[in-house]
Design a protein around this motif. Structure first.
Motif, PDB file in Angstrom:
ATOM      1  N   VAL A  16      77.039  61.029 -94.764  1.00  0.00           N
ATOM      2  CA  VAL A  16      76.070  62.046 -94.362  1.00  0.00           C
ATOM      3  C   VAL A  16      76.183  63.280 -95.267  1.00  0.00           C
ATOM      4  N   SER A  17      77.370  63.502 -95.876  1.00  0.00           N
ATOM      5  CA  SER A  17      77.488  64.541 -96.905  1.00  0.00           C
ATOM      6  C   SER A  17      77.996  63.900 -98.191  1.00  0.00           C
ATOM      7  N   ASP A  18      79.284  64.080 -98.533  1.00  0.00           N
ATOM      8  CA  ASP A  18      79.755  63.574 -99.826  1.00  0.00           C
ATOM      9  C   ASP A  18      80.898  62.570 -99.708  1.00  0.00           C
ATOM     10  N   GLY A  19      81.049  61.940 -98.540  1.00  0.00           N
ATOM     11  CA  GLY A  19      82.001  60.844 -98.410  1.00  0.00           C
ATOM     12  C   GLY A  19      81.362  59.526 -98.820  1.00  0.00           C
ATOM     13  N   THR A  20      82.162  58.474 -98.866  1.00  0.00           N
ATOM     14  CA  THR A  20      81.632  57.158 -99.255  1.00  0.00           C
ATOM     15  C   THR A  20      81.593  56.172 -98.098  1.00  0.00           C
ATOM     16  N   LEU A  21      82.119  56.550 -96.925  1.00  0.00           N
ATOM     17  CA  LEU A  21      82.118  55.666 -95.768  1.00  0.00           C
ATOM     18  C   LEU A  21      81.189  56.213 -94.682  1.00  0.00           C
ATOM     19  N   THR A  22      80.674  55.318 -93.862  1.00  0.00           N
ATOM     20  CA  THR A  22      79.843  55.741 -92.736  1.00  0.00           C
ATOM     21  C   THR A  22      80.729  56.347 -91.645  1.00  0.00           C
ATOM     22  N   PRO A  23      80.132  57.085 -90.710  1.00  0.00           N
ATOM     23  CA  PRO A  23      80.932  57.576 -89.583  1.00  0.00           C
ATOM     24  C   PRO A  23      81.657  56.446 -88.854  1.00  0.00           C
ATOM     25  N   GLU A  24      80.997  55.297 -88.717  1.00  0.00           N
ATOM     26  CA  GLU A  24      81.619  54.165 -88.024  1.00  0.00           C
ATOM     27  C   GLU A  24      82.811  53.621 -88.805  1.00  0.00           C
ATOM     28  N   GLN A  25      82.688  53.538 -90.115  1.00  0.00           N
ATOM     29  CA  GLN A  25      83.805  53.062 -90.942  1.00  0.00           C
ATOM     30  C   GLN A  25      84.969  54.046 -90.916  1.00  0.00           C
ATOM     31  N   LEU A  26      84.661  55.330 -90.934  1.00  0.00           N
ATOM     32  CA  LEU A  26      85.717  56.341 -90.853  1.00  0.00           C
ATOM     33  C   LEU A  26      86.458  56.255 -89.523  1.00  0.00           C
ATOM     34  N   ALA A  27      85.717  56.079 -88.437  1.00  0.00           N
ATOM     35  CA  ALA A  27      86.347  55.976 -87.122  1.00  0.00           C
ATOM     36  C   ALA A  27      87.290  54.781 -87.072  1.00  0.00           C
ATOM     37  N   ALA A  28      86.859  53.651 -87.595  1.00  0.00           N
ATOM     38  CA  ALA A  28      87.707  52.458 -87.591  1.00  0.00           C
ATOM     39  C   ALA A  28      88.952  52.675 -88.444  1.00  0.00           C
ATOM     40  N   ARG A  29      88.784  53.362 -89.583  1.00  0.00           N
ATOM     41  CA  ARG A  29      89.923  53.630 -90.459  1.00  0.00           C
ATOM     42  C   ARG A  29      90.912  54.591 -89.793  1.00  0.00           C
ATOM     43  N   ALA A  30      90.356  55.617 -89.148  1.00  0.00           N
ATOM     44  CA  ALA A  30      91.206  56.570 -88.444  1.00  0.00           C
ATOM     45  C   ALA A  30      92.011  55.876 -87.352  1.00  0.00           C
ATOM     46  N   LYS A  31      91.354  55.053 -86.568  1.00  0.00           N
ATOM     47  CA  LYS A  31      92.039  54.331 -85.500  1.00  0.00           C
ATOM     48  C   LYS A  31      93.134  53.432 -86.060  1.00  0.00           C
ATOM     49  N   ALA A  32      92.845  52.727 -87.157  1.00  0.00           N
ATOM     50  CA  ALA A  32      93.834  51.829 -87.767  1.00  0.00           C
ATOM     51  C   ALA A  32      95.065  52.585 -88.250  1.00  0.00           C
ATOM     52  N   ASN A  33      94.876  53.883 -88.582  1.00  0.00           N
ATOM     53  CA  ASN A  33      95.993  54.704 -89.045  1.00  0.00           C
ATOM     54  C   ASN A  33      96.629  55.525 -87.926  1.00  0.00           C
ATOM     55  N   GLY A  34      96.255  55.216 -86.693  1.00  0.00           N
ATOM     56  CA  GLY A  34      96.928  55.840 -85.553  1.00  0.00           C
ATOM     57  C   GLY A  34      96.386  57.176 -85.114  1.00  0.00           C
ATOM     58  N   VAL A  35      95.201  57.540 -85.575  1.00  0.00           N
ATOM     59  CA  VAL A  35      94.623  58.823 -85.165  1.00  0.00           C
ATOM     60  C   VAL A  35      94.278  58.777 -83.677  1.00  0.00           C
ATOM     61  N   GLU A  36      94.656  59.831 -82.978  1.00  0.00           N
ATOM     62  CA  GLU A  36      94.374  59.947 -81.540  1.00  0.00           C
ATOM     63  C   GLU A  36      93.218  60.900 -81.244  1.00  0.00           C
ATOM     64  N   LEU A  37      93.079  61.929 -82.061  1.00  0.00           N
ATOM     65  CA  LEU A  37      92.007  62.912 -81.918  1.00  0.00           C
ATOM     66  C   LEU A  37      91.374  63.095 -83.287  1.00  0.00           C
ATOM     67  N   TRP A  38      90.048  62.935 -83.355  1.00  0.00           N
ATOM     68  CA  TRP A  38      89.357  62.887 -84.642  1.00  0.00           C
ATOM     69  C   TRP A  38      88.171  63.835 -84.649  1.00  0.00           C
ATOM     70  N   ALA A  39      87.826  64.333 -85.842  1.00  0.00           N
ATOM     71  CA  ALA A  39      86.596  65.100 -86.036  1.00  0.00           C
ATOM     72  C   ALA A  39      86.000  64.732 -87.383  1.00  0.00           C
ATOM     73  N   LEU A  40      84.698  64.526 -87.409  1.00  0.00           N
ATOM     74  CA  LEU A  40      83.949  64.363 -88.655  1.00  0.00           C
ATOM     75  C   LEU A  40      83.386  65.724 -89.030  1.00  0.00           C
ATOM     76  N   THR A  41      83.660  66.181 -90.255  1.00  0.00           N
ATOM     77  CA  THR A  41      83.284  67.545 -90.660  1.00  0.00           C
ATOM     78  C   THR A  41      82.449  67.508 -91.938  1.00  0.00           C
ATOM     79  N   ASP A  42      81.273  66.918 -91.879  1.00  0.00           N
ATOM     80  CA  ASP A  42      80.433  66.847 -93.065  1.00  0.00           C
ATOM     81  C   ASP A  42      79.988  68.237 -93.506  1.00  0.00           C
ATOM     82  N   HIS A  43      79.770  68.378 -94.827  1.00  0.00           N
ATOM     83  CA  HIS A  43      79.397  69.666 -95.409  1.00  0.00           C
ATOM     84  C   HIS A  43      78.025  70.135 -94.916  1.00  0.00           C
TER      85      HIS A  43
END
Length: 285
Positions: A16-43
């Protein structure tokens, strides 16, 4: 959710800004790395917030709304992260829309500058990497120059072409610090100074930034973030205490191939600080 020993990642970017993954892909990646609380902060954008919230819940994570607003302070671009706000607030959305204005014109000027040194087609090339064409940025130009073999990586692109004094650099006048902080605050969120070590301010300039930020209603600072060194964690932990600010933690993740650190893999916040998520407990979704 008040401990500093919480895997919170409150700074990252999607297509949505300058990342290469979709919000859904980021959420899955965050979960796989053990994130418990997440925020997407697009520019300068909140268009991915509903998707990010849904994806966070689908992956069993708690969520805070987020954005990263570009401001001009002391003739430099500074980033202010907003967390826990109402993503549908009209004044915030209007302000962000105004801040995004001019990016396309700036990008065309960047392309013209690169053409003068023999790099042609950069605008269209960068546009291919911009998931949101209204948010075309230097990062998208950097990816094009790597793709075409002009540079080996995006760091080289910035060093040779996209920073002040180089052929592809074009300054842009962003929002004021006061406006950015107040958009976030009136939308019931918390304003946070992003990665303060990156700006290269003198001690006096940095003191002025923190002072003015606090006076406008800012309440937080990123202490542990992808571009900070361990020594800088200590420096900005001290600044958080000096200015009575809440402490934030975020990777500033953009891409698996480009980012310094992955989602959810940062060190913990220093224990003597009060985390932003403690102050925003009623805004966690």
């Amino acid at each position: 959710m008040t401990s500093s020993i919480l895997n919170a990642d409150l700074h990252c970017h999607s297509v949505v800004s300058d990342g290469t993954l979709t919000p859904e892909q980021l959420a899955a990646r965050a979960k796989a790395n053990g994130v418990e609380l997440w925020a997407l902060t697009d520019h300068d954008e909140v268009g991915g917030q509903d998707r990010a919230l849904a994806a966070a819940h689908a992956n069993g994570m708690k969520y805070l709304t987020g954005t990263e607003i570009s401001v001009t302070f002391a003739n430099k671009t500074v980033h202010i992260v907003g967390l826990g706000f109402d993503a549908h607030d009209e004044q915030l959305q209007t302000g962000l829309h105004r801040t995004r204005g001019g990016r396309s014109e700036r990008a065309q000027e960047m392309s013209d500058g690169l053409a003068k040194v023999g790099i042609h087609g950069a605008f269209d090339g960068a546009l291919k990497y911009a998931g949101n064409h209204k948010l075309i940025s230097r990062t998208h130009f950097a990816r094009f120059l790597v793709e075409t073999g002009v540079c080996q990586d995006t760091n080289e692109v910035f060093r040779r072409f996209l920073t002040e004094g180089n052929p592809g650099f074009v300054p842009h006048r962003w929002a004021s610090l006061k406006d950015a902080v107040q958009w976030i605050v009136q939308a019931k969120g918390m304003a946070v100074i992003a990665h303060p070590a990156r700006y290269g301010f003198t001690p006096n300039e940095e003191f002025a930034l923190f002072t003015e930020f606090k006076n406008h209603g800012g309440q937080g600072v990123e202490v542990v973030t992808g571009s900070h060194t361990p020594a800088e964690y200590v420096t900005y932990a001290d600044m958080a205490k000096e200015f009575d600010l809440f402490a934030s933690r975020g990777s500033d993740f953009h891409s698996p191939l480009e980012s310094r650190i992955d989602l959810g893999t940062l060190p913990w916040l220093p224990g003597q600080l009060t985390p932003v998520w403690e102050a925003l407990a009623d805004r966690v979704q």
